[in-house]
Design a protein around this motif. Structure first.
Motif, PDB file in Angstrom:
ATOM      1  N   GLY A 139      50.426  27.370  46.877  1.00  0.00           N
ATOM      2  CA  GLY A 139      51.248  26.932  45.752  1.00  0.00           C
ATOM      3  C   GLY A 139      50.766  27.499  44.432  1.00  0.00           C
ATOM      4  N   LEU A 140      49.427  27.560  44.225  1.00  0.00           N
ATOM      5  CA  LEU A 140      48.874  28.116  42.982  1.00  0.00           C
ATOM      6  C   LEU A 140      49.237  29.594  42.843  1.00  0.00           C
ATOM      7  CD1 LEU A 140      47.032  28.005  40.485  1.00  0.00           C
ATOM      8  CD2 LEU A 140      45.101  28.528  42.008  1.00  0.00           C
ATOM      9  N   ILE A 141      49.070  30.358  43.924  1.00  0.00           N
ATOM     10  CA  ILE A 141      49.400  31.786  43.865  1.00  0.00           C
ATOM     11  C   ILE A 141      50.887  31.981  43.606  1.00  0.00           C
ATOM     12  CG2 ILE A 141      49.477  33.925  45.219  1.00  0.00           C
ATOM     13  CD1 ILE A 141      46.927  32.899  46.664  1.00  0.00           C
ATOM     14  N   CYS A 142      51.716  31.192  44.282  1.00  0.00           N
ATOM     15  CA  CYS A 142      53.164  31.309  44.070  1.00  0.00           C
ATOM     16  C   CYS A 142      53.561  30.875  42.661  1.00  0.00           C
ATOM     17  CB  CYS A 142      53.918  30.478  45.103  1.00  0.00           C
ATOM     18  SG  CYS A 142      54.214  31.332  46.652  1.00  0.00           S
ATOM     19  N   ALA A 143      52.879  29.860  42.124  1.00  0.00           N
ATOM     20  CA  ALA A 143      53.203  29.407  40.770  1.00  0.00           C
ATOM     21  C   ALA A 143      52.904  30.508  39.756  1.00  0.00           C
ATOM     22  CB  ALA A 143      52.403  28.148  40.436  1.00  0.00           C
ATOM     23  N   CYS A 144      51.787  31.210  39.922  1.00  0.00           N
ATOM     24  CA  CYS A 144      51.462  32.318  39.016  1.00  0.00           C
ATOM     25  C   CYS A 144      52.491  33.441  39.155  1.00  0.00           C
ATOM     26  CB  CYS A 144      50.056  32.839  39.314  1.00  0.00           C
ATOM     27  SG  CYS A 144      48.733  31.696  38.848  1.00  0.00           S
ATOM     28  N   ALA A 147      47.811  36.065  40.546  1.00  0.00           N
ATOM     29  CA  ALA A 147      48.938  36.416  41.407  1.00  0.00           C
ATOM     30  C   ALA A 147      48.644  37.682  42.216  1.00  0.00           C
ATOM     31  CB  ALA A 147      50.202  36.594  40.575  1.00  0.00           C
ATOM     32  N   VAL A 148      48.134  38.724  41.548  1.00  0.00           N
ATOM     33  CA  VAL A 148      47.877  40.003  42.227  1.00  0.00           C
ATOM     34  C   VAL A 148      46.760  39.858  43.262  1.00  0.00           C
ATOM     35  CG1 VAL A 148      47.065  42.368  41.923  1.00  0.00           C
ATOM     36  CG2 VAL A 148      48.739  41.418  40.336  1.00  0.00           C
ATOM     37  N   LEU A 149      45.607  39.343  42.833  1.00  0.00           N
ATOM     38  CA  LEU A 149      44.464  39.226  43.746  1.00  0.00           C
ATOM     39  C   LEU A 149      44.743  38.216  44.858  1.00  0.00           C
ATOM     40  CD1 LEU A 149      41.516  39.315  41.169  1.00  0.00           C
ATOM     41  CD2 LEU A 149      42.392  41.186  42.597  1.00  0.00           C
ATOM     42  N   GLY A 150      45.428  37.134  44.497  1.00  0.00           N
ATOM     43  CA  GLY A 150      45.762  36.133  45.511  1.00  0.00           C
ATOM     44  C   GLY A 150      46.700  36.678  46.575  1.00  0.00           C
ATOM     45  N   CYS A 151      47.708  37.438  46.141  1.00  0.00           N
ATOM     46  CA  CYS A 151      48.654  38.013  47.103  1.00  0.00           C
ATOM     47  C   CYS A 151      47.962  39.031  48.011  1.00  0.00           C
ATOM     48  CB  CYS A 151      49.819  38.670  46.372  1.00  0.00           C
ATOM     49  SG  CYS A 151      50.998  37.500  45.664  1.00  0.00           S
TER      50      CYS A 151
END
Length: 464
Positions: free
Chosen positions: A65-70, A423-427
């Motif tokens: 959810g955090l990665i998607c929120a960013c 967002a970038v690193l999480g994805c």
């Protein structure tokens, strides 16, 4: 030819011969986003996630959810800067260039096709027991070959129904979608209201039996909090379908940011509440990998009527997810055809302003996938395409912050370098947390797409 590889697209509002009608307000877009996000992921994949992470599936939901929120914040900024149909494909074309745009568009085609197919299969999982009970439909006609059946006819049928709605009119389809979204939210609220009072902290022990990072278990299954997050990620995306509606928003500067950010906030809250209620109600091992985990939990709690209500609500309301992603897929195809990267004839609109040929073609492709391929494989590969698109949009936002820091932005992502970086690193981390087989198939898909593009670019250069 080399010049065209890095050619950037200029956005000129309303300059196209084939223009989509502006019929959607922000309530339609919020409903479109919630309808896309809340669906097969929370209704079915919570069981898959629990099998991979145990009670720590709650943490998997928070991370995804955090990665998607960013990523959603990056989408909201780019959508208001470039209010044109095409989502991540268009942003990449405008900011980076044609080659990267083609790769992103090719990934989006994969994502949206597989999501529509996966949700249709998930819908069939809830519909099949009811159809067998009420109409005596043979199980062989409601499952694909890998599950021992012949073909998944319910999945094909629901795709045909949604395609018919989109061919008729997007505005009317969006209104029906908003009503069905309410049905779905009420059903999840009933689940939380019934399951949460049964919460037992003992069900959370041990909280993380498989650890944090992805690793191969002794049974040959990849497990860990991040392995679960990489699959559960499927449950969060959907707000990107809103960005494809940019040309159909009545007031894109206002409506797009409300639609994207509003739907994402609502869904993160809903998901965490459902995950806590589910894991706390019974031991995760009792519903892990169930095709209908929430209904199973309610039955285990001695609430058969609530379980039946949830199953019926899923059958009624899951088509909202199919509609949202089917809509997004047709608009990606439409924009690429209008840009000349696909046959221009596919961009033809009906008298009602809907892309008829694209919609029919998309329906045929996703119906074949839904009829014969299992849910798990569809979801994992769809995640790979989405992660590529989310990474591209976040990179585009950061490039524009450096290239044009003073350009008008009706929405500005807070702390852009932090948000964009997460967002970038999480994805990227989630991509490498996907099954190795999924990563390989995604690579093969994009190598094939690159070959198609290079052949196209060469033929265009010769013609020019």
């Amino acid at each position: 030819m080399s010049d065209s590889l890095f050619r950037r697209k200029a956005i000129v509002p309303d300059a196209h011969e084939h223009k989509l009608a502006r019929t959607l307000g922000w309530p339609h877009l919020v409903a479109l986003g919630v309808g896309a996000i809340v669906g097969t992921g929370i209704l079915t994949l919570i069981g898959v996630g629990a099998d991979k992470a145990g009670p720590a599936v709650i943490l998997s939901f928070v991370i995804a959810g955090l990665i998607c929120a960013c990523a959603a914040l990056a989408y909201a900024e780019m959508a208001t800067m470039i209010p044109a149909s095409g989502s991540a494909y268009t942003y990449s074309y405008v900011v980076i260039g044609e080659l990267i745009a083609w790769i992103v568009g090719w990934s989006l085609i994969l994502e949206y096709s597989l999501v529509v197919s996966a949700v249709a299969v998930g819908w069939s999982g809830y519909a099949a027991p009811l159809l067998h009970e009420w109409a005596r439909v043979p199980q062989e006609l409601m499952q694909g070959p890998e599950l021992g059946g012949i073909v998944n006819l319910p999945a094909i049928a629901i795709i045909a129904v949604v395609a018919g709605m989109l061919l008729y009119s997007m505005r009317e389809s969006a209104t029906v979608n908003a009503i069905l979204v309410l049905v779905k939210i009420v059903a999840l609220a009933v689940f939380v209201a019934v399951a949460l009072p049964a919460f037992d902290a003992a069900n959370l022990e041990p909280f993380s039996p498989f650890g944090f990072a992805k690793h191969m278990g002794p049974d040959g299954v990849e497990r860990g909090v991040m392995a679960a997050a990489a699959i559960i990620f499927f449950a969060f995306y959907g707000f990107d379908a809103i960005a494809t509606a940019a040309e159909e928003a009545k007031n894109p500067d206002r409506d797009l940011k409300i639609g994207i950010v509003g739907s994402m906030i609502a869904c993160v809250l809903i998901y965490i509440a459902v995950a806590v209620a589910a894991v706390g109600a019974i031991s995760y091992s009792r519903f892990a990998n169930s095709p209908e985990p929430l209904a199973l939990i309610l039955r285990e709690l001695g609430q058969p009527l609530a379980a039946h209500y949830l199953a019926i609500s899923a059958v009624i309301a899951l088509p909202t997810v199919i509609l949202a992603f089917f809509y997004g897929q047709s608009r990606i195809f439409f924009t690429m055809a209008r840009d000349g990267l696909l046959p221009a004839s596919l961009a033809k609109l009906s008298a009602r302003g809907t892309p008829v040929r694209i919609t029919i073609f998309t329906a045929a492709v996703v119906a074949v996938l839904a009829g014969f391929i299992p849910l798990g494989e569809l979801a994992a590969l769809a995640n790979a395409g989405t992660l590529a698109a989310f990474t591209a949009v976040s990179v585009c936002m950061l490039i524009m912050r450096r290239r044009a820091p003073d350009a008008p932005r009706t929405f500005r992502a807070p702390m852009p370098w932090v948000v964009g970086g997460i967002a970038v690193l999480g994805c990227i981390y989630l991509f490498f947390s996907l099954p190795a087989k999924t990563q390989l198939w995604f690579l093969v898909w994009n190598i094939g797409g690159l070959g198609v593009y290079l052949l196209y670019a060469r033929s265009r250069a010769v013609a020019g």
